[in-house]
Design a protein around this motif. Structure first.
Motif, short mmCIF file in Angstrom:
data_model
loop_
_atom_site.label_atom_id
_atom_site.label_comp_id
_atom_site.label_asym_id
_atom_site.label_seq_id
_atom_site.Cartn_x
_atom_site.Cartn_y
_atom_site.Cartn_z
N ILE A 24 0.83 -1.21 0.00
CA ILE A 24 0.00 0.00 0.00
C ILE A 24 0.87 1.26 0.00
CG2 ILE A 24 -1.66 1.34 1.36
CD1 ILE A 24 -2.82 -1.36 2.28
N GLY A 25 1.83 1.32 0.92
CA GLY A 25 2.69 2.50 1.01
C GLY A 25 3.53 2.71 -0.24
N GLY A 26 4.12 1.63 -0.74
CA GLY A 26 4.93 1.74 -1.95
C GLY A 26 4.12 2.17 -3.16
N SER A 27 2.90 1.66 -3.26
CA SER A 27 2.03 2.05 -4.38
C SER A 27 1.70 3.53 -4.32
CB SER A 27 0.74 1.23 -4.37
OG SER A 27 1.03 -0.13 -4.51
N LEU A 28 1.40 4.02 -3.12
CA LEU A 28 1.09 5.44 -2.97
C LEU A 28 2.30 6.31 -3.30
CD1 LEU A 28 -1.09 5.41 0.26
CD2 LEU A 28 -1.85 5.77 -2.09
N VAL A 29 3.48 5.89 -2.88
CA VAL A 29 4.71 6.65 -3.18
C VAL A 29 4.96 6.69 -4.67
CG1 VAL A 29 7.23 6.55 -2.99
CG2 VAL A 29 5.82 6.31 -0.95
N VAL A 30 4.84 5.55 -5.34
CA VAL A 30 5.10 5.50 -6.78
C VAL A 30 4.08 6.33 -7.55
CG1 VAL A 30 5.06 3.95 -8.78
CG2 VAL A 30 6.37 3.33 -6.76
N LEU A 31 2.80 6.20 -7.20
CA LEU A 31 1.77 6.98 -7.91
C LEU A 31 1.93 8.47 -7.68
CD1 LEU A 31 -1.41 4.79 -7.43
CD2 LEU A 31 -0.22 5.29 -9.55
N GLU A 32 2.22 8.88 -6.45
CA GLU A 32 2.39 10.30 -6.17
C GLU A 32 3.58 10.87 -6.93
OE1 GLU A 32 3.93 13.88 -4.53
OE2 GLU A 32 4.94 11.95 -4.30
N SER A 33 4.68 10.14 -6.95
CA SER A 33 5.87 10.61 -7.65
C SER A 33 5.63 10.67 -9.16
CB SER A 33 7.05 9.70 -7.35
OG SER A 33 7.34 9.74 -5.97
N TRP A 34 4.91 9.68 -9.68
CA TRP A 34 4.63 9.64 -11.11
C TRP A 34 3.75 10.82 -11.51
CZ3 TRP A 34 0.41 8.00 -14.40
CH2 TRP A 34 0.80 7.68 -15.71
N TYR A 35 2.70 11.08 -10.74
CA TYR A 35 1.84 12.22 -11.05
C TYR A 35 2.57 13.55 -10.88
CZ TYR A 35 -2.46 9.58 -11.61
OH TYR A 35 -3.44 8.74 -12.07
N THR A 36 3.45 13.65 -9.90
CA THR A 36 4.24 14.86 -9.73
C THR A 36 5.13 15.09 -10.95
OG1 THR A 36 4.23 14.62 -7.34
CG2 THR A 36 5.97 15.99 -8.27
#
Length: 123
Positions: A62-74
């Motif tokens: 869960i945490g890794g998915s949120l980090v990857v998605l947030e960074s990708w959208y940024t």
């Protein structure tokens, strides 16, 4: 007599009360490939963590998915303001968006491991 304004009494601004218009984020196949590779790395990390502890595996996923998605959208937001056509530059920007997370989470993990080692030595 003219009306004068200073920093404590500024003139009214022409600020609009309407929200800015939505701008779609465009991404390339290379951007999507970066998302899939980073998501795959998170999945592998979650499987490895799951082998040690089930809850840890779920939290890593869960945490890794949120980090990857947030960074990708940024990164996509940055690339929409400063577009580039070169694939390697887009990949570097996507990876650069991960740096604050890597530093922050890496430091947190190092501090926790250090505390665990200290408590094992003291016991």
């Amino acid at each position: 007599m003219t009306s004068q304004h200073d920093i404590y009494d500024p003139p009214p601004s022409g600020t609009s009360w309407l929200p800015p218009r939505n701008e779609p984020l465009t991404f390339t196949r290379g951007d999507l490939a970066c998302l899939l590779v980073l998501g795959g790395l998170v999945l592998v990390g979650a499987v490895v963590a799951f082998l040690f502890e089930v809850l840890l595996g779920i939290l890593v996923l869960i945490g890794g998915s949120l980090v990857v998605l947030e960074s990708w959208y940024t990164a996509l937001g940055f690339l929409s303001r400063r577009p580039t056509d070169q694939t390697w530059q887009r990949v570097v920007i996507i990876l650069a968006a991960l740096v604050p997370w890597i530093v922050g989470l890496g430091l947190s993990a190092a501090l926790m491991i250090g505390l665990f080692v200290l408590t094992d030595i003291a016991a």
